[in-house]
Design a protein around this motif. Structure first.
Motif, PDB file in Angstrom:
ATOM      1  N   UNK A  17       0.848  -1.187   0.000  1.00 31.11           N
ATOM      2  CA  UNK A  17       0.000   0.000   0.000  1.00 31.11           C
ATOM      3  C   UNK A  17       0.886   1.240   0.000  1.00 31.11           C
ATOM      4  N   UNK A  18       0.706   2.091  -0.992  1.00 30.27           N
ATOM      5  CA  UNK A  18       1.468   3.337  -1.074  1.00 30.27           C
ATOM      6  C   UNK A  18       0.469   4.425  -1.446  1.00 30.27           C
ATOM      7  N   UNK A  19      -0.103   5.045  -0.425  1.00 24.86           N
ATOM      8  CA  UNK A  19      -1.167   6.014  -0.663  1.00 24.86           C
ATOM      9  C   UNK A  19      -0.620   7.426  -0.793  1.00 24.86           C
ATOM     10  N   UNK A  20      -1.363   8.263  -1.469  1.00 24.81           N
ATOM     11  CA  UNK A  20      -0.966   9.655  -1.649  1.00 24.81           C
ATOM     12  C   UNK A  20      -2.184  10.546  -1.532  1.00 24.81           C
ATOM     13  N   UNK A  21      -1.982  11.799  -1.189  1.00 24.09           N
ATOM     14  CA  UNK A  21      -3.088  12.745  -1.042  1.00 24.09           C
ATOM     15  C   UNK A  21      -3.288  13.549  -2.321  1.00 24.09           C
ATOM     16  N   UNK A  22      -4.537  13.635  -2.749  1.00 28.64           N
ATOM     17  CA  UNK A  22      -4.910  14.416  -3.928  1.00 28.64           C
ATOM     18  C   UNK A  22      -6.221  15.124  -3.613  1.00 28.64           C
ATOM     19  N   UNK A  23      -6.584  16.160  -4.364  1.00 37.70           N
ATOM     20  CA  UNK A  23      -7.887  16.792  -4.162  1.00 37.70           C
ATOM     21  C   UNK A  23      -9.019  15.777  -4.380  1.00 37.70           C
ATOM     22  N   UNK A  24     -10.083  15.904  -3.625  1.00 34.79           N
ATOM     23  CA  UNK A  24     -11.200  14.967  -3.722  1.00 34.79           C
ATOM     24  C   UNK A  24     -11.714  14.855  -5.158  1.00 34.79           C
ATOM     25  N   UNK A  66      -7.848  22.500   0.574  1.00 31.22           N
ATOM     26  CA  UNK A  66      -8.520  22.257   1.846  1.00 31.22           C
ATOM     27  C   UNK A  66      -9.376  20.994   1.812  1.00 31.22           C
ATOM     28  N   UNK A  67      -9.471  20.371   0.644  1.00 29.43           N
ATOM     29  CA  UNK A  67     -10.294  19.164   0.518  1.00 29.43           C
ATOM     30  C   UNK A  67      -9.460  18.049  -0.096  1.00 29.43           C
ATOM     31  N   UNK A  68      -8.350  17.714   0.578  1.00 26.22           N
ATOM     32  CA  UNK A  68      -7.464  16.657   0.115  1.00 26.22           C
ATOM     33  C   UNK A  68      -7.888  15.330   0.734  1.00 26.22           C
TER      34      UNK A  68
END
Length: 286
Positions: A182-189, A235-237
């Motif tokens: 598992x290699x997760x990343x943050x992106x805009x919704x 603000x909505x990642x």
């Protein structure tokens, strides 16, 4: 926001106790600091020292200060004749020594920067007519690779074919695409939702597309780009869950560093994967 890796402070038996973890600079941080050092030296009457820093910063400059690795005993790597000739030609065109490249691969493998992909031979498979590719890697590195449970000849061949993008790493060849950690990343919704919708409509998963993008990057068929999100969506990642192939992930880690000077930034695997998803499905956030 990328967070620089940290390492615990040195432990001392006596004297002042350590004051806390020290931040290890990233490649971009180190390059920026060295560039600033060069300018400082030049402005303060030390142009020769500034030139030395600039020389190290130039493409391939690290090799000038890397400790020399000695040659050891001959190591014969059994390969198809056509692949042997292809590797010799690629090394000659690049001005490389195959032994030096094998040492490079062993060094990266030992320090954890590269993971050789050594497929298991299928039972009953009849091997092709093979020829010897002779190299003389450093004996210590060779033993360290062996101590890791790897066959040095197979690890060497994997890195050589990866380095020159030939054999199974050549464009259009099959590359390992199994799922990894598992290699997760943050992106805009909005980006996550659009990626999921586009992949589902194509009958694929985001992980499959990321593996495709990593392989395309390694083959030189895709140029990654830095990710930048507008302020109004930051603000909505949310988390984009991915499980890219471990071998592809590690190989892109290495390739991203090697291509940093030319690209102007260090492409990291998830950055490559997400930028490929955006490009493939034409997703733009304005």
């Amino acid at each position: 926001m990328a967070i620089a890796p940290t390492r615990p402070p040195n432990r001392h038996r006596n004297g002042r106790p350590p004051r806390g973890p020290r931040t290890v600079p990233t490649n971009n941080d180190l390059r920026r600091q060295l560039t600033q050092a060069s300018a400082f030296l030049s402005e303060n009457g030390a142009p020769q020292l500034a030139q030395a820093v600039d020389t190290v910063l130039a493409p391939g400059g690290w090799a000038l200060i890397k400790p020399a690795i000695s040659s050891g005993k001959n190591m014969a790597i059994a390969v198809p004749e056509a692949l042997r000739d292809e590797l010799h030609a690629a090394a000659k065109a690049a001005g490389d020594s195959l032994t030096d490249i094998v040492n490079e691969g062993f060094d990266l493998t030992v320090n954890g920067s590269y993971t050789p992909h050594i497929p298991a031979r299928e039972r009953g498979t009849v091997p092709k007519v093979l020829k010897n590719l002779n190299v003389t890697p450093d004996d210590t590195l060779r033993q360290q690779v062996k101590d890791m449970g790897l066959e040095p000849t197979k690890a060497a061949l994997d890195y050589l074919t990866f380095k020159y993008q030939v054999g199974r790493y050549a464009a259009g060849s099959s590359t390992p695409v199994g799922q990894g950690k598992d290699r997760n990343t943050n992106v805009p919704r909005e980006v996550r939702d659009r990626i999921r919708e586009a992949a589902a409509a194509a009958g694929r998963s985001a992980t499959e597309d990321v593996n495709e993008g990593l392989a395309a990057y390694l083959a030189g068929n895709f140029a990654s780009f830095p990710l930048s999100w507008p302020a109004d969506v930051q603000d909505d990642m949310v988390v984009l869950k991915l499980r890219p192939n471990d071998d592809l992930y590690q190989q892109v880690m290495v390739a991203g560093r090697e291509r940093a000077a030319e690209a102007g930034f260090t492409a990291r695997p998830l950055q490559v994967g997400v930028s490929f998803l955006l490009s493939k499905y034409g997703i733009e956030i304005k």
